[in-house]
Design an enzyme around this catalytic site. Structure first.
Site, PDB file in Angstrom:
ATOM      1  N   ASP A 163       0.870  -1.180   0.000  1.00 11.75           N
ATOM      2  CA  ASP A 163       0.000   0.000   0.000  1.00 11.75           C
ATOM      3  C   ASP A 163       0.913   1.239   0.000  1.00 11.75           C
ATOM      4  OD1 ASP A 163      -2.149   1.693  -0.026  1.00 11.75           O
ATOM      5  OD2 ASP A 163      -3.179   0.805   1.694  1.00 11.75           O
TER       6      ASP A 163
HETATM    7  C1  BGC Z   1      -5.063   3.285   0.388  1.00 17.57           C
HETATM    8  C2  BGC Z   1      -5.279   2.301  -0.733  1.00 17.57           C
HETATM    9  C3  BGC Z   1      -5.212   2.999  -2.059  1.00 17.57           C
HETATM   10  C4  BGC Z   1      -3.868   3.694  -2.174  1.00 17.57           C
HETATM   11  C5  BGC Z   1      -3.659   4.395  -3.504  1.00 17.57           C
HETATM   12  C6  BGC Z   1      -3.841   4.145   0.166  1.00 17.57           C
HETATM   13  O1  BGC Z   1      -3.779   5.196   1.064  1.00 17.57           O
HETATM   14  O2  BGC Z   1      -4.969   2.596   1.616  1.00 17.57           O
HETATM   15  O3  BGC Z   1      -6.523   1.672  -0.559  1.00 17.57           O
HETATM   16  O4  BGC Z   1      -5.404   2.081  -3.091  1.00 17.57           O
HETATM   17  O5  BGC Z   1      -3.782   4.654  -1.144  1.00 17.57           O
HETATM   18  O6  BGC Z   1      -4.455   5.508  -3.639  1.00 17.57           O
END
Ligand code: BGC
Length: 762
Positions: free
Chosen positions: A304
């Site tokens: 993530d």
């Molecule tokens: C979130 C993810 C997301 C990623 C990209 C993160 O902060 O937890 O779910 O896909 O950002 O935007």
């Protein structure tokens, strides 16, 4: 006669694998798309790549397109130097970008990668297409309320059609984290509290996004996230620790990810949290032993957003270099946003701290996936400016958004048949911060949707009313701040009307990432508005906006009619009007229980019994309840009313016992004794009375949505097999134990419904 066949888990029990029960369309594709094909040219490419180029293929960055979507979502990233990003593509330092800005941007970057870089490897374009691209569908949690996995498949497919048309190859979706603590803000993105629903909707969404051909320009790669157990964060505090038994992890939280992979998802995102002391991003057991070893997942794992770097704050990695090493060795193939892989992996390999074979294996997975997506055949296959606009917000996509919106609405209460409302002859006061205006309709995690294209409540009401002048509108309050004089105006409007519709609840920024709440209530100024408006003494319908289950209080809870409407997206106003004015009989059911009080969280229906359960009825001393409050829901999982009057009768079992290798049929009759057509969601729950590990008080095993004309009856038939009653034993294996079981066919997880018992015999 209707028949629902329940999971055939038995076949998998011996293998130690978890259930593979999927909606029927998923089954057909199961084998076809779950395999990663590695064409021979991939290894030839790897043989010619430098360590830096390999690390580049494992480095994904937010789009640096100035003022674009990625930056709006994450202002602190400070990475708005697009020319520098183009240069990175040219130098092979980038595998792709996410949350970029459409075909024009993608074309510039892709040209740099495939025409000007040494290896000419195409970029992959990713985005958070969570519930729509331009046309916004209901938030994922709301769609689960439809109890119609195929609806989620269809909206995912429509979202993919728009997004792939705009150059997006890969969505960071579905989010399949089971969420049993409503304080957590991200439950809104997922499948709710229940395991069966979590599995069905995970599989359906993967099906919709990916279709049956990865090369299709109408589909995109799905990513099951956040692996794993992100929704079990302690206190419902986003990013927090998870500490739980492996049995529970396997039986509850891991199930939807497994369903997503079985349905063919070939990418996964590591979660931010730690599990039993090890952050997911550095968790070898999770990413390698379980995911690849036990489950046979062949796709790739992305961290993530800066998840690898965050292992430093977790106290698991010493520094960025250590974090990159731990993450790659654990089995996280691609690093999102931190840049740690491209910064440190070449040196880590040179110094022998990371085996080159491990690096090559991750690169192989990523390149093979790019090949499967057709990017080596034609890197511009999804990048077409004309197609992007030609596909945007087509009438049929909006119609689907409206259908999904209506089906997501749950009627919690409807005393004295206050609903549906008349289209004429009555003055209606539409009051509250959500009465008018397009903000706060679409919900969190909308990257590309345009608020201005959304239908607000006032507009939806006006198109449903015969006499447009019968609508009075008063804002009354802001979402979290009072408005000077607002309450007085609202009370005046209520007095002048025959019926009040109070549109209140959470703003869309109150759920989603980093939006945990301690009190899951209607914000105070709106509660005050509700109390004041109620004094006008008019019949009051509460229309709730919310990204989670709420604890309703006072005048809100006491209103004679309440609709849970979540965030419904582009067609919000029309969908709500369809239900309120009776064009559509509400058919949604709660995907998450509404507790009596915030302090009960985490509250979920499939909880265990204590040794001192309070019997139904008055609270008894030294029994399990709170001071003055039973430990039950105000509105439990599965609850939802229709405009019909549904009666359950005639429960029958095909035999008193279920042999280990046989099946038992459970039937009941549902009758619509009302005067309006309705759709009833008939639910089957079981309870294992005595087992070697304590079992939940009820578990949903199957459900069926049945359309019933006035006066119509339908016999609903379910079948159960021993494997449907399996659970994870202390040694983490699926097991089935003979003994007595309760079975209910009921309209919700806590309704008495129809009850019987049977024996599972050895
Ligand atoms: C979130 C993810 C997301 C990623 C990209 C993160 O902060 O937890 O779910 O896909 O950002 O935007």
């Amino acid at each position: 006669m209707l028949e629902t066949r329940i999971s055939r888990r038995a076949a998998l029990i011996g293998a130690g694998a978890v259930a593979a029960w999927l909606a029927s369309p998923a089954r057909a594709l199961l084998q076809a798309v779950g395999r990663l094909d590695v064409p021979p040219f991939v290894d030839q490419l790897i043989g010619r790549m430098t360590l830096e180029e390999k690390a580049g293929q494992l480095s994904l960055m937010a789009s640096a397109w100035g003022g674009g979507a990625a930056l709006a979502l994450n202002p602190p990233q400070g990475n708005a130097d697009f020319p520098r990003q183009v240069e990175e593509a040219r130098k092979g330092q980038l595998t792709g970008v996410f949350n970029g800005n459409g075909a024009t941007m993608a074309r510039i970057l892709q040209t740099a990668a495939v025409k000007e870089s040494r290896m000419k490897i195409p970029l992959i374009f990713a985005a958070d297409i969570i519930h729509g691209h331009r046309t916004i569908f209901p938030v994922p949690l709301a769609e689960v309320a439809s109890f119609e996995p195929d609806l989620a498949r269809r909206t995912a497919e429509a979202a993919a059609f728009e997004a792939a048309g705009a150059g997006i190859d890969w969505t960071f979706s579905p989010m399949v984290d089971i969420a049993r603590d409503q304080r957590w803000g991200r439950g809104v993105e997922g499948g709710g509290e229940d395991v069966l629903m979590g599995r069905l909707f995970a599989a359906a969404r993967v099906q919709g996004f990916q279709g049956s051909d990865f090369k299709s320009i109408d589909h995109m790669l799905a990513c099951a996230k956040h692996f794993a157990a992100y929704g079990a964060a302690e206190e419902g505090l986003d990013y927090n620790t998870v500490d739980m038994s492996e049995e529970r992890l396997r039986e509850v939280y891991l199930q939807p990810y497994k369903a997503a992979f079985d349905a063919g998802a070939l990418s996964a995102m590591a979660s931010f949290n730690d599990i039993n002391g090890v952050p997911s991003t550095g968790n070898h057991w999770l990413m390698t032993d379980l995911l690849r070893g036990e489950w046979g997942f062949q796709g790739f794992v992305v961290s993530d957003y800066t998840g690898d770097e965050e292992m430093i704050a977790h106290g698991f990695a010493k520094d960025g270099r250590d974090a990159a090493r731990l993450a790659l060795l654990a089995g996280v193939d691609m690093s999102m946003q931190s840049g740690l892989y491209r910064q440190h992996l070449p040196d880590l390999v040179r110094k022998g701290e990371v085996p080159q074979a491990t690096l090559d294996q991750s690169v192989r997975r990523v390149l093979a996936m790019k090949a499967m997506l057709g990017l080596f055949d034609d890197p511009f296959r999804r990048i077409d400016v004309k197609r992007e606009s030609a596909r945007s917000m087509l009438p049929r996509t909006r119609a689907l958004a409206r259908e999904a919106g209506r089906k997501a609405i749950v009627m919690l209460k409807n005393e004295r048949d206050l609903l549906p409302l008349p289209r004429s002859g009555k003055k209606i006061a539409l009051i509250g911060p959500f009465a008018r205006g397009q903000h706060d309709l679409v919900g969190p995690w909308v990257v590309y949707g345009d608020d201005a294209k959304a239908v607000d409540l006032a507009t939806g009401f006006r198109s449903a009313l015969t006499d447009k002048n019968s609508l009075i509108i008063a804002e009354g309050s802001g979402v979290e701040e009072p408005i000077a004089g607002g309450i007085e105006q609202a009370v005046t409007a209520a007095r002048a009307a025959d019926i009040v519709v109070l549109a209140i609840g959470e703003g869309q920024g109150m759920s989603g990432e980093a939006q945990s709440r301690t009190e899951i209530v209607v914000p105070e100024p709106q509660q005050a508005l509700a109390e004041a408006v109620a004094t006008a003494g008019k019949p009051m319908v509460v229309v709730l906006k919310h990204g989670r289950a709420l604890a309703l209080q006072g005048a809100v809870a006491n209103a004679p009619a309440i609709l849970a409407t979540w965030f419904l997206g582009t067609e919000t106003g029309n969908a709500i009007a369809d239900v309120l004015f009776g064009d559509y009989s509400p058919s949604g059911r709660l995907p998450a229980s509404f507790p009596l009080r915030s302090g009960q969280e985490p509250y979920y229906y499939a909880h265990k019994s204590t040794g001192r359960p309070n019997p139904p009825g008055p609270l008894e001393a030294y029994k399990a309840h709170f001071r003055g409050i039973p430990n039950s829901a105000l509105y439990p999982f599965g609850h939802g009313l229709t405009y019909g009057k549904i009666d359950y009768s005639g429960l029958a079992l095909s035999a008193p016992a279920l042999p280990m290798s046989g099946e038992i049929a459970i039937t009941a009759t549902v009758t619509n004794r009302g005067t309006r057509a309705a759709e009833e969601v008939v639910q089957l729950y079981t309870h294992d009375r005595v087992a070697s590990l304590t079992r939940p008080v009820r578990e949903l095993k199957a459900f069926r949505k049945v359309a019933l004309a006035p006066g119509q009856s339908e016999v609903v038939r379910f079948t159960l097999r021993a494997s449907d009653l399996a659970f994870y034993s202390r040694d983490n294996r699926l097991t089935v134990e003979p003994g007595s079981f309760d079975v209910w066919i009921a309209p919700s997880a806590e309704a008495d419904g129809l009850h019987a018992t049977f024996e599972l015999t050895a």
